[in-house]
Design a protein around this motif. Structure first.
Motif, short mmCIF file in Angstrom:
data_model
loop_
_atom_site.label_atom_id
_atom_site.label_comp_id
_atom_site.label_asym_id
_atom_site.label_seq_id
_atom_site.Cartn_x
_atom_site.Cartn_y
_atom_site.Cartn_z
N TYR A 39 20.31 34.92 19.72
CA TYR A 39 19.77 36.15 20.30
C TYR A 39 18.31 35.95 20.70
CZ TYR A 39 18.47 41.10 20.65
OH TYR A 39 17.99 42.30 21.08
N GLY A 41 15.96 38.36 21.03
CA GLY A 41 15.06 39.28 20.36
C GLY A 41 14.45 40.29 21.31
N PRO A 42 14.04 41.44 20.80
CA PRO A 42 13.53 42.50 21.66
C PRO A 42 12.14 42.24 22.25
CG PRO A 42 13.39 43.15 19.36
CD PRO A 42 14.12 41.84 19.40
N ARG A 43 11.38 41.31 21.66
CA ARG A 43 10.02 41.04 22.15
C ARG A 43 9.94 39.89 23.15
NH1 ARG A 43 6.98 40.05 16.78
NH2 ARG A 43 8.95 39.05 16.37
N CYS A 73 15.96 36.76 14.17
CA CYS A 73 16.88 37.24 15.21
C CYS A 73 18.34 36.87 14.92
CB CYS A 73 16.48 36.69 16.58
SG CYS A 73 14.91 37.33 17.19
#
Length: 185
Positions: A39, A41-43, A73
């Motif tokens: 993944y 990750g959101p950042r 993550c």
């Protein structure tokens, strides 16, 4: 014994191919992964050729050679498709050629140079997470970070560590040495 150490793949099939090529070219006996495998990750922005399905298929082909720890993550759902253990927060190695020093492997979001795990002077901490390569001795400890193979930060290139003959070398995928540290007896 030759180890290739990498971190922060973040689902990039493109850089997973490059990682496997480097692993094979260097005739490494182990592929050590320091988490954040599938993944992004959101950042983080999406890495080049973001394709978690292709990434895990490539890595699963080398499952018997992989030693992996969990990153921030990584999740249990990732373990359902990866055919090698992923969920350990850390692993330890002891290499005779390093004089009995403990090598502590972790992702770096819990334990890192600013928050040491249970270690003794002379031991080696190898972590990822920051996407910044490191190879230094400080306050009696050795700190190493391979950077990120897919989303490097701080102007660094995509990188990994190659361990051979008591030397940890941070390399990019064009075989340029970014930094190197030899461990004395």
């Amino acid at each position: 014994m030759i180890y290739l150490i990498a971190s922060d793949i973040h689902g990039s099939a493109y850089f997973t191919h490059k990682l496997i090529d480097a692993y094979m070219k260097n005739d490494a006996s182990r592929l050590i992964l320091l988490g954040d495998i599938l993944y992004h990750g959101p950042r983080n922005d999406l890495p080049l050729e973001y394709n978690p399905k292709k990434t895990y298929a490539l890595l699963n082909m080398y499952r018997d050679s992989i030693l992996c720890v969990r990153g921030n993550c990584d999740a249990e759902v990732d373990q359902m498709v990866l055919e090698f253990p992923l969920m350990a927060d850390y692993a330890t190695l002891f290499l005779e050629e390093l004089g009995g020093r403990m090598i502590y492997l972790t992702h770096g979001h819990h334990f890192n140079a600013d928050n040491l795990p249970p270690m003794q002077k002379g031991d080696i901490l190898i972590n990822g997470h920051t996407h910044l390569p490191v190879a230094k001795e400080e306050n009696g400890f050795v700190f190493l970070n391979p950077g990120s193979i897919s989303i490097p930060k701080g102007g660094w290139p995509n990188s990994y560590i190659l361990y051979k003959d008591r030397t940890f070398t941070v390399l990019d995928f064009e075989d340029n040495v970014l930094m190197s540290l030899t461990i004395s007896g």
